[in-house]
Design a protein around this motif. Structure first.
Motif, mmCIF file in Angstrom:
data_model
loop_
_atom_site.group_PDB
_atom_site.id
_atom_site.type_symbol
_atom_site.label_atom_id
_atom_site.label_comp_id
_atom_site.label_asym_id
_atom_site.label_seq_id
_atom_site.Cartn_x
_atom_site.Cartn_y
_atom_site.Cartn_z
ATOM 1 N N SER A 113 0.788 -1.209 -0.200
ATOM 2 C CA SER A 113 -0.063 0.457 0.588
ATOM 3 C C SER A 113 1.046 0.910 -0.175
ATOM 4 N N THR A 131 -4.776 6.206 2.779
ATOM 5 C CA THR A 131 -3.847 5.245 1.978
ATOM 6 C C THR A 131 -4.763 5.373 1.019
ATOM 7 N N SER A 149 -3.458 0.478 -2.819
ATOM 8 C CA SER A 149 -3.074 -1.153 -1.685
ATOM 9 C C SER A 149 -4.035 -1.635 -2.763
ATOM 10 N N GLU A 188 -4.692 -2.124 2.977
ATOM 11 C CA GLU A 188 -5.954 -1.245 3.891
ATOM 12 C C GLU A 188 -6.236 -1.585 5.144
#
Length: 244
Positions: free
Chosen positions: A60, A71, A74, A80
């Protein structure tokens, strides 16, 4: 059939994914920090990191956001979830790497007592080791943290050591070679660090020559670079002119 097997067996002249990862890291290091190409470059690095670096199962990319951190990309829900556990506590290896500019390896997540939320969620999803690597674009300031998560701690341990040796200044011990994808990842990081050094030397020259601060020197470097060209090309020209 895996990506690696397909690449070896089809005789195609297309670039190998492991070499694409090396190039993606080098391209990122030469982009202006506000380049519209930057988000896509980060996406590519995340995808290829999980695809071709053998010890890595999930990947990620953490970036700064108005609300704190998020994030950016990913490979799956595992990466995540482990990221979110760190954001919830505002603590963890991905945040430390992004803010310190240093790589943060966790060779044994079971022993990561300083980050209980990260440890609990990672362990629940079968993640046993992690490595967070600060990434930077043209200014040399970290703009994202690449998070690499692994189920097999033993295989990840050598990657952690090799990556940290790339960022270490001074004598380093010789470490064993790894799979082709890991070696290209390491080559990309090493090349990106050389690019950063090149740009920083050019900025220092502009600052001294024009008696300006680093922010204005960086802006002049960006303005002197043609659209679509890396900042490293302009930095090389500046340094060559100074040498003559």
């Amino acid at each position: 059939m895996s990506t690696r097997q397909a690449d070896q067996g089809n005789g195609s002249s297309a670039p190998r994914p492991d070499r694409e990862l090396r190039e993606a890291l080098l391209v990122l290091a030469g982009l202006p920090d506000d380049s519209p190409a930057l988000p896509g470059q980060l996406n590519t690095i995340v995808r290829l990191s999980a695809e071709v670096v053998d010890p890595v199962d999930f990947a990620s990319m953490t970036v700064l956001a108005v609300e704190g951190h998020r994030t950016h990309a990913s490979t799956d829900e595992v990466a995540e979830a482990v990221d979110l556990a760190q954001y919830a506590e505002d603590a963890g290896p991905c945040l430390l790497a992004l803010h310190s500019g240093e790589t943060v390896g966790v060779p044994d997540i079971g022993g990561a007592v300083v980050w209980p939320g990260f440890r609990e969620v990672a362990w629940r999803y079968g993640v046993r080791a992690s490595l967070s690597v600060p990434l930077f674009a043209g200014s040399g300031v970290p703009i994202a943290g690449l998070n690499l998560y692994a189920r097999d701690a033993a295989r990840m341990r050598l990657l952690i050591q090799r990556v940290q040796s790339c960022y270490h200044v001074g004598p380093t011990r010789v470490l064993p070679r790894m799979d082709a994808g890991s070696e290209q990842f390491l080559a990309g990081l090493a090349g990106a660090l050389l690019s950063r050094d090149l740009v920083q030397r050019a900025l220092g020259l502009l600052m001294e020559r024009d008696t300006i601060g680093v922010g204005l020197a960086y802006r002049r470097l960006v303005e002197a670079t043609d659209a679509g060209m890396p900042l490293t090309d302009t930095a090389t020209v500046i340094l060559r002119r100074h040498a003559t």
